[in-house]
Design an enzyme around this catalytic site. Structure first.
Site, PDB file in Angstrom:
ATOM      1  CB  CYS A  39      40.270  60.628 -13.909  1.00 39.65           C
ATOM      2  SG  CYS A  39      38.475  59.856 -14.198  1.00 39.65           S
TER       3      CYS A  39
ATOM      4  CG  HIS B 232      33.515  63.851 -13.748  1.00 39.43           C
ATOM      5  ND1 HIS B 232      34.011  62.798 -13.202  1.00 39.43           N
ATOM      6  CD2 HIS B 232      32.903  64.963 -13.440  1.00 39.43           C
ATOM      7  CE1 HIS B 232      34.523  64.113 -12.200  1.00 39.43           C
ATOM      8  NE2 HIS B 232      33.865  65.101 -12.154  1.00 39.43           N
TER       9      HIS B 232
END
Length: 283
Positions: free
Chosen positions: A273, A188
């Site tokens: 996250c 990501h």
């Protein structure tokens, strides 16, 4: 749920990096979290080699991470456990927050799509206006980095152009400027870069495709040093395995809280996250 009832009728205000409030006294700070599934060790790995995950240790690390947020003044809202989804602890991927809007994502890996339903319920119950990413769009929240009104979105393995276009449609009316960023070296965008409270983009160069996209960029000496959760204008949270980066940020005047997330790093996770941070006024 760990938040006061006043938070259910919020008034929202954009601040500095990532819509962070200028003062904490008038703002409610809530962190959405989700306990690790007992199947955590089956989590998806794409850019690193799979290694054995100690699920019991991961649970202790998750509890310490949540305690660190709570100690820093955040209220905790726990989204119900989803045992069937090994990656569901990485709750950031399920929703993107901007002012009074919660954009429920459509994860790029089909195995993760069931994770969004309970998160949508949670943000709706907190008073946010809910928008969605629809087919054929895909978007993972870990690909979205907010710096003031600029919203950088990584386009790579999990997020596609349709997802970025839909996000822009939802956020542009709020004054956001969405910028697509190539992501090929990591899972990501926020595996490569995050932002400090003053808007400086920090990154680990081997993970960043194009540093020139970011007008105010600071290279960090360790991979985990590129990952921070902003607590407030002077405090950040980061992983324990980046001592040189911790020292660098402290030399710039920041207070740094460190947490051990080694078991989640084995699944390409980082400190951002494991929570979704909500900031809004309660007046």
């Amino acid at each position: 749920c760990g938040c006061s009832s006043m938070a259910r009728v919020p008034a929202f205000q954009a601040g500095y990096a990532g819509s962070i409030p200028v003062t904490r006294s008038t703002f409610m700070t809530i962190a959405l979290v989700r306990r690790p599934s007992s199947r955590l060790a089956e989590g998806i790995v794409t850019h690193i080699s799979r290694s054995t995950v100690d699920v019991a240790l991961a649970n202790r690390q998750w509890a310490s991470y949540v305690d660190a947020l709570r100690t820093c003044g955040w209220d905790i809202t726990e989204v119900p456990l989803l045992e069937s989804a090994p990656d569901s602890v990485f709750i950031e991927d399920t929703v993107v927050m901007f002012e009074d809007v919660a954009v429920v994502t459509r994860p790029g890996d089909d195995r993760r799509k069931p994770e969004v339903a309970a998160v949508e319920t949670a943000v709706r119950d907190l008073g946010y206006r809910v928008k969605r990413i629809n087919e054929p769009g895909t978007l993972d929240g870990g690909d979205v980095l907010k710096v003031g009104s600029t919203v950088y979105v990584g386009m790579g393995g999990r997020t596609n152009q349709s997802g970025i276009d839909q996000l822009a449609t939802h956020l542009n009316p709020l004054g956001a400027h969405v910028v697509a960023v190539p992501v090929t070296k990591v899972l990501h965008l926020k595996s490569a870069v995050t932002a400090l409270p003053d808007g400086t983009i920090i990154g680990w160069n081997p993970a960043v495709d194009d540093q020139s996209i970011f007008t105010n960029y600071l290279s960090m000496p360790e991979e985990s040093g590129a990952h921070v959760v902003v607590i407030d204008e002077r405090r950040v949270l980061m992983a324990t395995d980046a001592p040189l980066s911790t020292a660098l940020l402290r030399s710039r005047g920041y207070e740094v809280t460190c947490v051990d997330i080694s078991e989640f790093q084995k699944l390409e996770g980082c400190v951002t996250c494991l929570s979704v941070r909500l900031r809004h006024t309660v007046a």
